[in-house]
Each structure stands twice: as structure tokens, then as C-alpha cells.
Design a protein around this motif. Structure first.
Motif, PDB file in Angstrom:
ATOM      1  N   SER A 165       0.871  -1.210   0.118  1.00 29.06           N
ATOM      2  CA  SER A 165      -0.079   0.088   0.093  1.00 29.06           C
ATOM      3  C   SER A 165       0.844   1.246  -0.054  1.00 29.06           C
ATOM      4  O   SER A 165       0.389   2.443  -0.265  1.00 29.06           O
ATOM      5  CB  SER A 165      -1.030  -0.008   1.178  1.00 29.06           C
ATOM      6  N   ILE A 166       2.369   1.145   0.538  1.00 30.10           N
ATOM      7  CA  ILE A 166       2.873   2.233   0.247  1.00 30.10           C
ATOM      8  C   ILE A 166       3.716   2.339  -0.846  1.00 30.10           C
ATOM      9  O   ILE A 166       3.569   3.310  -1.571  1.00 30.10           O
ATOM     10  CB  ILE A 166       4.173   2.151   1.410  1.00 30.10           C
ATOM     11  N   ASP A 167       4.178   1.042  -1.490  1.00 30.61           N
ATOM     12  CA  ASP A 167       5.074   1.041  -2.791  1.00 30.61           C
ATOM     13  C   ASP A 167       5.226  -0.360  -2.895  1.00 30.61           C
ATOM     14  O   ASP A 167       5.965  -1.014  -2.495  1.00 30.61           O
ATOM     15  CB  ASP A 167       6.067   1.731  -2.557  1.00 30.61           C
ATOM     16  N   ARG A 168       4.422  -1.081  -4.033  1.00 27.33           N
ATOM     17  CA  ARG A 168       4.811  -2.331  -4.136  1.00 27.33           C
ATOM     18  C   ARG A 168       5.948  -2.830  -4.737  1.00 27.33           C
ATOM     19  O   ARG A 168       6.444  -3.961  -5.080  1.00 27.33           O
ATOM     20  CB  ARG A 168       3.545  -2.866  -5.125  1.00 27.33           C
ATOM     21  N   GLU A 169       6.769  -1.765  -5.113  1.00 24.35           N
ATOM     22  CA  GLU A 169       8.130  -1.942  -5.478  1.00 24.35           C
ATOM     23  C   GLU A 169       9.246  -2.011  -4.322  1.00 24.35           C
ATOM     24  O   GLU A 169      10.361  -2.272  -4.559  1.00 24.35           O
ATOM     25  CB  GLU A 169       8.526  -0.807  -6.389  1.00 24.35           C
ATOM     26  N   ILE A 170       8.875  -1.776  -3.242  1.00 28.73           N
ATOM     27  CA  ILE A 170       9.691  -1.947  -2.075  1.00 28.73           C
ATOM     28  C   ILE A 170      10.169  -3.358  -1.854  1.00 28.73           C
ATOM     29  O   ILE A 170       9.184  -4.260  -1.852  1.00 28.73           O
ATOM     30  CB  ILE A 170       9.010  -1.517  -0.550  1.00 28.73           C
ATOM     31  N   PRO A 171      11.390  -3.717  -1.988  1.00 26.75           N
ATOM     32  CA  PRO A 171      12.092  -5.383  -1.813  1.00 26.75           C
ATOM     33  C   PRO A 171      11.707  -5.718  -0.242  1.00 26.75           C
ATOM     34  O   PRO A 171      11.873  -5.066   0.672  1.00 26.75           O
ATOM     35  CB  PRO A 171      13.297  -5.373  -2.024  1.00 26.75           C
ATOM     36  N   LEU A 172      10.962  -6.824  -0.568  1.00 24.31           N
ATOM     37  CA  LEU A 172      10.908  -7.424   0.975  1.00 24.31           C
ATOM     38  C   LEU A 172      11.718  -8.596   1.077  1.00 24.31           C
ATOM     39  O   LEU A 172      11.715  -9.707   0.276  1.00 24.31           O
ATOM     40  CB  LEU A 172       9.303  -8.064   1.129  1.00 24.31           C
ATOM     41  N   HIS A 173      12.551  -8.910   2.050  1.00 23.11           N
ATOM     42  CA  HIS A 173      13.314 -10.170   2.290  1.00 23.11           C
ATOM     43  C   HIS A 173      12.813 -11.016   3.482  1.00 23.11           C
ATOM     44  O   HIS A 173      12.820 -10.501   4.692  1.00 23.11           O
ATOM     45  CB  HIS A 173      14.820  -9.544   2.790  1.00 23.11           C
ATOM     46  N   LEU A 174      12.490 -12.187   3.056  1.00 26.90           N
ATOM     47  CA  LEU A 174      12.002 -13.166   4.097  1.00 26.90           C
ATOM     48  C   LEU A 174      13.204 -13.942   4.292  1.00 26.90           C
ATOM     49  O   LEU A 174      13.356 -14.758   3.710  1.00 26.90           O
ATOM     50  CB  LEU A 174      10.800 -13.931   3.280  1.00 26.90           C
ATOM     51  N   SER A 175      13.502 -13.770   5.600  1.00 23.77           N
ATOM     52  CA  SER A 175      14.676 -14.406   5.966  1.00 23.77           C
ATOM     53  C   SER A 175      14.459 -15.595   6.917  1.00 23.77           C
ATOM     54  O   SER A 175      13.431 -15.568   7.726  1.00 23.77           O
ATOM     55  CB  SER A 175      15.425 -13.449   6.958  1.00 23.77           C
ATOM     56  N   LYS A 176      15.294 -16.720   6.775  1.00 22.88           N
ATOM     57  CA  LYS A 176      15.019 -17.752   7.472  1.00 22.88           C
ATOM     58  C   LYS A 176      15.401 -17.595   8.947  1.00 22.88           C
ATOM     59  O   LYS A 176      16.893 -17.115   9.121  1.00 22.88           O
ATOM     60  CB  LYS A 176      15.595 -19.032   6.811  1.00 22.88           C
ATOM     61  N   TYR A 177      14.892 -18.169   9.898  1.00 21.69           N
ATOM     62  CA  TYR A 177      15.105 -18.060  11.154  1.00 21.69           C
ATOM     63  C   TYR A 177      15.879 -19.470  11.674  1.00 21.69           C
ATOM     64  O   TYR A 177      15.579 -20.594  11.255  1.00 21.69           O
ATOM     65  CB  TYR A 177      13.944 -18.037  12.088  1.00 21.69           C
ATOM     66  N   TYR A 178      17.022 -19.142  12.477  1.00 25.22           N
ATOM     67  CA  TYR A 178      17.780 -20.109  13.075  1.00 25.22           C
ATOM     68  C   TYR A 178      17.666 -19.948  14.735  1.00 25.22           C
ATOM     69  O   TYR A 178      17.669 -18.682  15.096  1.00 25.22           O
ATOM     70  CB  TYR A 178      19.224 -20.139  12.424  1.00 25.22           C
TER      71      TYR A 178
END
Length: 324
Positions: free
Chosen positions: A233-246
Motif C-alpha cells: 500500500s506504500i509502494d509495491r516496488e519496495i523489496p521484501l526479504h523473508l529471512s530464515k530463522y535459526y
């Protein structure tokens, strides 16, 4: 070094106005961050110019995927943090007693322009609690024609944030969850100030967002959908990094499964043009054109731009929001 953004109260107490905790600090004590101390009624920064870590890192490690792909940056960090996340991956310097070294400004600047570095990344611990030092250094860095990168939890009040942002070229903001209870229980903070930081920063500078996916805590389909939808909703071009939890620090839950990460990515892709999975060896983290799926940036070894010409996709001509 005397701090900015505080007010004096009765009985030599101080109210710190740097972050949303707004700590009331008695004489001789520090705030939650452990680095801003009341000394005889004045707020003093204990970590000004003191470093626990420094290194040359690929910009992708921050992670920033749409900001000078393939380049290196000189990274520095101090100690302390204004959140207390149970899953902290740098807890030794965030909450432990770390050895520090003082490095002169001139030496930092020399290192920042050596070995192909594009500037300085303020990272490892929470940089905004070193506010006075970051503000000072970021001004110098800009004078040298270099770049400033802030890797932050976003837990800062609006006024100091707006004073700092004109000197920041890129930010990775850690959005730990889209749930207030999660922030209170596992981070000892609150969600809304982080959302506010994201909204403000997006108006000033290049931002990317990291979400550490912890299976069973913040990984539900509903939460990933709401989080991604809000960013979009802010900007769909903002990259999102889904990081794996350890498992790390106080949290001993099993590591996040590959299946949950892929499911989360599929959901996020409905609302965002660029979604990446981090902390997983061998996964495809190339950047593709959202319109025609042309490979724009190849990341097998670093980051190589192969499909962008004049900020447009070389195949279909779609404008591409990558700084290079």
C-alpha cells in the motif's frame, strides 16, 4: 559526548526522546539501550565513536538488493540496542559486554573509500542509538561523495528520524512482525513506531524491508498477507526479504522450514513486485522484471546487472527501481 533529544526533569532525572521508549532515566543510570546515561543531569552517549565490529561486506549482505548490486561497503557497528529480541542474532554486541575500539573519523573515511567500497553501512547492533555519531559521520561521508546505509530496527521517534534521513542513501528496516503482541512479548517494543518509520523513510530514501520468519510465531498465512499488503500500500516496488530463522540467543524453536518460506514468498508476491528469501543456501535470488520475467540482476556470484538499460527492462521497457 552529550546527547541530543532529551529533556531535564525534577530530581536530576532525564527523559530521553530519541526512541519510542522515552525512558525516564535516574542519575547514574542508562536507558533501555544501555548506551545513553544520565550523568549529573546530562544525557551522555557511552558508545560515541566506539566500535565492536567492522568489515567490508557485499551490499547484498545488508540485505540490499536494489542498491548498487555487486558492490562492497565498509560496515561498522558499536554496542547496545533499544529492543530485546529473544531471537537476536547479534546478542553478544547488542546485550553483552563487548570489547570496543576507538577509530578516528579520518581512518573510518579512508577505509570507507578503499577496496571498492561505496561508503559506510551502520549495522551489526542498532545504529540509531548511536544517533549523534551516526549523524556526525553521515554528514562527513556525504562530503566525501560516499554513500550512507542504515540497517535498523526502525525504533526511533519521528523528529530525530527526519533530521537524519537527508544524509541516508538507503535503509534496510527490520519489520519483525505485523503483530503488536509479538513485538511486546518477543522484542519488548511495539509495532506502530516501526510502521511509522517505514512510511516516513519511504518518502526520503531507498528502503528495503526484512522480515525474519519464525515458524509458528509470525509465519501464518494471514500475517504474511497483511504484512505484504501493508508494504504494498506504500509502494509495491519496495523489496521484501523473508529471512530464515535459526535458533539464537534465548529462542530455541526449530529453524523455519523451506516450505513455510516458499509459501510466504508466494503470498507476498501477490502484493509486492520483489520478494526474496534469505538465509537459504542455493535459492534463486535473482531479480526479475515484474512485467515480462526477464532476468534483471543475476546473483549467483554477487550481483551482476544483465537486463537493465537506462533504468528500464532491456526486454519490455518497464521502468525498474534499482539504484546502480
Amino acid at each position: 559526548m552529550k546527547c541530543m533529544y532529551y529533556e531535564k526533569l525534577e530530581d536530576n532525572k532525564i527523559k530521553c526522546n530519541l526512541c519510542p521508549h522515552n525512558c525516564i532515566i535516574n542519575e547514574g543510570k542508562t536507558g533501555i539501550c544501555r548506551v545513553r546515561k544520565n550523568e549529573k543531569g546530562e544525557l551522555i552517549s557511552l558508545n560515541y565513536g566506539k566500535h565492536t565490529s567492522y568489515a567490508y561486506d557485499p551490499i547484498e549482505k545488508k540485505p540490499l538488493y536494489h542498491f548498487y548490486p555487486g558492490k562492497d561497503i565498509f560496515s561498522i557497528g558499536s554496542f547496545g540496542c533499544n529492543l530485546k529480541c529473544d531471537f537476536c542474532q547479534n546478542w553478544e554486541i547488542a546485550h553483552g559486554d563487548s570489547l570496543t575500539m576507538a577509530i578516528e573519523d579520518e581512518d573510518i573515511l579512508l577505509l570507507a573509500q578503499s577496496k571498492g567500497s561505496i561508503g559506510i553501512a551502520y549495522t551489526y547492533n542498532e545504529p540509531t542509538i548511536s544517533y549523534e555519531y551516526i549523524l556526525h559521520m553521515s554528514k562527513l561521508v556525504k562530503e566525501y561523495g560516499l554513500k550512507n546505509v542504515l540497517v535498523t530496527n526502525g525504533y526511533i521517534n519521528e523528529e530525530p528520524l527526519k533530521e537524519l534521513l537527508p544524509y541516508i542513501d538507503a535503509m534496510n528496516i527490520d519489520l519483525k512482525s505485523f503483530n503488536e503482541e509479538f513485538y511486546r512479548k518477543f522484542c519488548k517494543g511495539s509495532l506502530e513506531p516501526v510502521l511509522n518509520t517505514i512510511k516516513i523513510a519511504a518518502q526520503y530514501t531507498h528502503i528495503e524491508i526484512t522480515n525474519l520468519v519464525i515458524e509458528g510465531l509470525n509465519s501464518s498465512k494471514e500475517e504474511i498477507r497483511e504484512l505484504s499488503k501493508w508494504i504494498g500500500s506504500i509502494d509495491r516496488e519496495i523489496p521484501l526479504h523473508l529471512s530464515k530463522y535459526y535458533p539464537s540467543y534465548k529462542m530455541r524453536l526449530p529453524e523455519t522450514s523451506y516450505e513455510v518460506l516458499l509459501r510466504s514468498k508466494e503470498i507476498a508476491n501477490e502484493y509486492l513486485d520483489y520478494v526474496y528469501v534469505g538465509n537459504v543456501w542455493g535459492i534463486d535470488n535473482n531479480t526479475y522484471c515484474p512485467n515480462c520475467n526477464n532476468c534483471l540482476i543475476h546473483r549467483y556470484m554477487g550481483g551482476e546487472i544483465i537486463g537493465i538499460n537506462n533504468n528500464k527492462c532491456s526486454k519490455c521497457g518497464r521502468p525498474i527501481n534499482v539504484i546502480y
